[in-house]
Design an enzyme around this catalytic site. Structure first.
Site, PDB file in Angstrom:
ATOM      1  N   LYS A   1       0.874  -1.182   0.000  1.00  0.00           N
ATOM      2  CA  LYS A   1       0.000   0.000   0.000  1.00  0.00           C
ATOM      3  C   LYS A   1       0.908   1.229   0.000  1.00  0.00           C
ATOM      4  O   LYS A   1       2.015   1.186   0.537  1.00  0.00           O
ATOM      5  CB  LYS A   1      -0.861   0.013   1.276  1.00  0.00           C
ATOM      6  CG  LYS A   1      -2.084   0.885   1.185  1.00  0.00           C
ATOM      7  CD  LYS A   1      -3.289   0.114   0.692  1.00  0.00           C
ATOM      8  CE  LYS A   1      -4.524   0.985   0.682  1.00  0.00           C
ATOM      9  NZ  LYS A   1      -5.713   0.249   0.323  1.00  0.00           N
TER      10      LYS A   1
ATOM     11  N   VAL B   1     -20.317   8.146   2.448  1.00  0.00           N
ATOM     12  CA  VAL B   1     -20.969   7.835   1.164  1.00  0.00           C
ATOM     13  C   VAL B   1     -20.079   8.329   0.018  1.00  0.00           C
ATOM     14  O   VAL B   1     -20.494   9.152  -0.803  1.00  0.00           O
ATOM     15  CB  VAL B   1     -22.409   8.391   1.083  1.00  0.00           C
ATOM     16  CG1 VAL B   1     -23.357   7.484   1.839  1.00  0.00           C
ATOM     17  CG2 VAL B   1     -22.501   9.824   1.613  1.00  0.00           C
ATOM     18  N   GLY B   2     -18.846   7.824   0.016  1.00  0.00           N
ATOM     19  CA  GLY B   2     -17.908   8.127  -1.065  1.00  0.00           C
ATOM     20  C   GLY B   2     -18.078   7.107  -2.169  1.00  0.00           C
ATOM     21  O   GLY B   2     -19.184   6.636  -2.444  1.00  0.00           O
TER      22      GLY B   2
HETATM   23  P1  NAD Z   1     -13.916   7.852  -0.481  1.00  0.00           P
HETATM   24  O1  NAD Z   1     -12.853   8.824  -0.114  1.00  0.00           O
HETATM   25  O2  NAD Z   1     -14.495   7.924  -1.840  1.00  0.00           O
HETATM   26  O3  NAD Z   1     -15.125   7.954   0.565  1.00  0.00           O
HETATM   27  C1  NAD Z   1     -14.948   8.093   1.926  1.00  0.00           C
HETATM   28  C2  NAD Z   1     -16.103   8.938   2.442  1.00  0.00           C
HETATM   29  O4  NAD Z   1     -16.028   8.978   3.865  1.00  0.00           O
HETATM   30  C3  NAD Z   1     -16.057  10.383   1.951  1.00  0.00           C
HETATM   31  O5  NAD Z   1     -17.316  10.759   1.422  1.00  0.00           O
HETATM   32  C4  NAD Z   1     -15.700  11.174   3.205  1.00  0.00           C
HETATM   33  O6  NAD Z   1     -16.230  12.483   3.221  1.00  0.00           O
HETATM   34  C5  NAD Z   1     -16.317  10.308   4.287  1.00  0.00           C
HETATM   35  N1  NAD Z   1     -15.764  10.538   5.617  1.00  0.00           N
HETATM   36  C6  NAD Z   1     -14.483  10.804   5.975  1.00  0.00           C
HETATM   37  N2  NAD Z   1     -14.399  10.970   7.307  1.00  0.00           N
HETATM   38  C7  NAD Z   1     -15.660  10.794   7.804  1.00  0.00           C
HETATM   39  C8  NAD Z   1     -16.228  10.836   9.093  1.00  0.00           C
HETATM   40  N3  NAD Z   1     -15.483  11.103  10.169  1.00  0.00           N
HETATM   41  N4  NAD Z   1     -17.554  10.598   9.241  1.00  0.00           N
HETATM   42  C9  NAD Z   1     -18.324  10.337   8.161  1.00  0.00           C
HETATM   43  N5  NAD Z   1     -17.838  10.291   6.902  1.00  0.00           N
HETATM   44  C10 NAD Z   1     -16.525  10.519   6.721  1.00  0.00           C
HETATM   45  O7  NAD Z   1     -13.318   6.398  -0.190  1.00  0.00           O
HETATM   46  P2  NAD Z   1     -13.852   5.004  -0.732  1.00  0.00           P
HETATM   47  O8  NAD Z   1     -13.059   4.619  -1.937  1.00  0.00           O
HETATM   48  O9  NAD Z   1     -15.331   5.023  -0.790  1.00  0.00           O
HETATM   49  O10 NAD Z   1     -13.363   4.030   0.442  1.00  0.00           O
HETATM   50  C11 NAD Z   1     -14.027   4.014   1.695  1.00  0.00           C
HETATM   51  C12 NAD Z   1     -13.290   3.093   2.651  1.00  0.00           C
HETATM   52  O11 NAD Z   1     -13.262   1.773   2.096  1.00  0.00           O
HETATM   53  C13 NAD Z   1     -11.821   3.445   2.894  1.00  0.00           C
HETATM   54  O12 NAD Z   1     -11.457   3.091   4.193  1.00  0.00           O
HETATM   55  C14 NAD Z   1     -11.065   2.583   1.904  1.00  0.00           C
HETATM   56  O13 NAD Z   1      -9.733   2.312   2.311  1.00  0.00           O
HETATM   57  C15 NAD Z   1     -11.913   1.326   1.957  1.00  0.00           C
HETATM   58  N6  NAD Z   1     -11.815   0.516   0.757  1.00  0.00           N
HETATM   59  C16 NAD Z   1     -12.123   1.044  -0.461  1.00  0.00           C
HETATM   60  C17 NAD Z   1     -12.045   0.248  -1.590  1.00  0.00           C
HETATM   61  C18 NAD Z   1     -12.429   0.778  -2.947  1.00  0.00           C
HETATM   62  O14 NAD Z   1     -12.625  -0.039  -3.876  1.00  0.00           O
HETATM   63  N7  NAD Z   1     -12.590   2.078  -3.132  1.00  0.00           N
HETATM   64  C19 NAD Z   1     -11.618  -1.077  -1.485  1.00  0.00           C
HETATM   65  C20 NAD Z   1     -11.333  -1.603  -0.210  1.00  0.00           C
HETATM   66  C21 NAD Z   1     -11.425  -0.783   0.896  1.00  0.00           C
END
Ligand code: NAD
Length: 356
Positions: free
Chosen positions: A82, A182-183
């Site tokens: 990572k 909700v990302g």
């Molecule tokens: P992203 O950045 O698109 O979304 C994260 C969301 O969380 C954002 O909307 C952000 O504003 C919100 N956020 C941040 N801090 C917060 C808080 N304190 N309270 C509420 N909301 C908060 O990220 P993503 O790609 O959707 O990934 C989300 C999680 O899943 C991460 O931990 C990432 O490591 C994990 N993940 C993602 C993937 C992937 O395919 N994208 C795969 C495995 C794991």
């Protein structure tokens, strides 16, 4: 803590950590390679405005270790790695990504990068100009695009496995589900849950994302500070890690925790055990959120087939049930059970490789 990097590498069993610096593009990156027994280390690149370099190092070390177990338990021939980039995501640009791509290239395929928090398929396109060791590149360039829909789908089927275990039925209709964040992943997950007829609550700190989601779906927004007051069946952490901790566990009003965030338990052993004592079922994060990895691994293998990827992601359902069985039989936490199975595969394959 930076004077303890080797101590931490020893404790968490990392192979290599690379520090990358380029003043022209303002690049400060750390690439952590945890274990390459099963294959090249694949894991996304996260961009975050860390409070300190130490926080960034620790994040890279913890996340890369999680990737080793995620690939192993998902049956992939990949190791764990990572990278984190220290800085304000609003300031990212072509020069930073291309310089970073050159650093990735210098590892000659030992590390393959992909998207993560605050990085997108468009950023991967810049990296691709400097190295072929990148996945999740846009579909029009022959890649598989954003892996998030597959991560979300894996979380959805994993959540159904949890429901089956907790309530004897995997139908999520009518279940009260809190999606925190909700990302990329969270929004797709909300879509599946709404289609299934769940009552969905969302919380986030980003106004645009809240608006996007509430405009598109029939969900109820809850302020982040009020999240723990909501009576919910399922808590889906889809923001950042360590939200399951000594402060939140006594307050959480849920029977299942199943979400996409990495490193959800602040302290694996302590908090995994506390959840058992509270009767809360926990789906190990690196298992339930492996859908995106399964997708980019297929892209990296050179023979990508979306239908096959979807079927592979669905295997998360049975894997989660297996983990619950092992956890019950051995009286260990679900996280420990998942790590045991992942570690066994790594050890078995290391033995195979050691023989003629
Ligand atoms: P992203 O950045 O698109 O979304 C994260 C969301 O969380 C954002 O909307 C952000 O504003 C919100 N956020 C941040 N801090 C917060 C808080 N304190 N309270 C509420 N909301 C908060 O990220 P993503 O790609 O959707 O990934 C989300 C999680 O899943 C991460 O931990 C990432 O490591 C994990 N993940 C993602 C993937 C992937 O395919 N994208 C795969 C495995 C794991």
């Amino acid at each position: 803590m930076s004077n303890k990097v080797f101590e931490l590498m020893k404790e968490m069993e990392h192979e290599q950590v690379v520090f990358c610096h380029d003043p022209n593009s303002n690049l400060k990156a750390i690439i952590a390679i945890h274990n390459t027994t099963l294959g090249p280390a694949l894991g996304g690149t996260r961009m975050w405005n860390y409070n300190s370099d130490d926080d960034a190092v620790l994040d890279a070390l913890r996340l890369s270790r999680g990737m080793t177990y995620k690939a192993a338990i998902s049956g992939l021939n990949l190791g764990g790695g990572k990278a984190v980039i220290i800085g304000d995501p609003a300031l990212k640009g072509e020069a930073l990504w291309r310089r970073y791509g050159k650093f990735v290239d210098s590892l000659n395929g030992k590390y393959i990068t992909a998207e993560d928090v605050n990085t997108s398929a468009a950023d991967m396109e810049f990296i691709y100009q400097e190295t072929k060791h990148v996945t999740g590149i846009p579909e029009y360039m022959g890649g598989s695009g954003d892996p998030s829909p597959f991560t979300a789908y894996g979380v959805f089927v994993g959540m159904k496995a949890c429901a089956h275990k907790q309530w004897g039925n995997d139908n999520l209709s009518g279940k009260k589900i809190m999606v925190q964040g909700v990302g990329h992943v969270g929004q797709y997950l909300v879509g599946h849950l709404i289609d299934e007829g769940a009552k969905v609550y969302i919380t986030d700190i980003n106004k645009d994302r809240i608006k996007e989601t509430t405009d598109k779906y029939n969900v109820e927004f809850v302020e982040p500070a009020d999240m723990l007051n909501v009576d919910m069946d399922i808590y889906a952490p889809c923001a950042l890690g360590a939200t399951v901790n000594s402060d939140s566990i006594p307050k959480l009003k849920c029977a299942v925790i199943a979400g996409a965030a990495n490193n959800q338990l602040a302290e694996e052993k302590v908090h995994g055990r506390q959840l058992i004592e509270r009767g809360i079922i926990y789906a190990p994060d690196f298992l339930i959120n492996a859908g995106g990895l399964v997708n980019v691994a297929a892209e990296a293998s050179g023979s990508y087939n979306r239908e096959k990827v979807t079927k592979d992601v669905e295997k998360i359902y049975d894997r989660i049930l297996d983990i619950f069985d092992l956890s019950g039989k051995e009286n260990i936490t679900t996280q420990e059970a998942a790590m045991r199975i992942a570690q066994k595969r790594i050890d078995d394959i290391a033995n195979v490789k050691a023989r003629l």
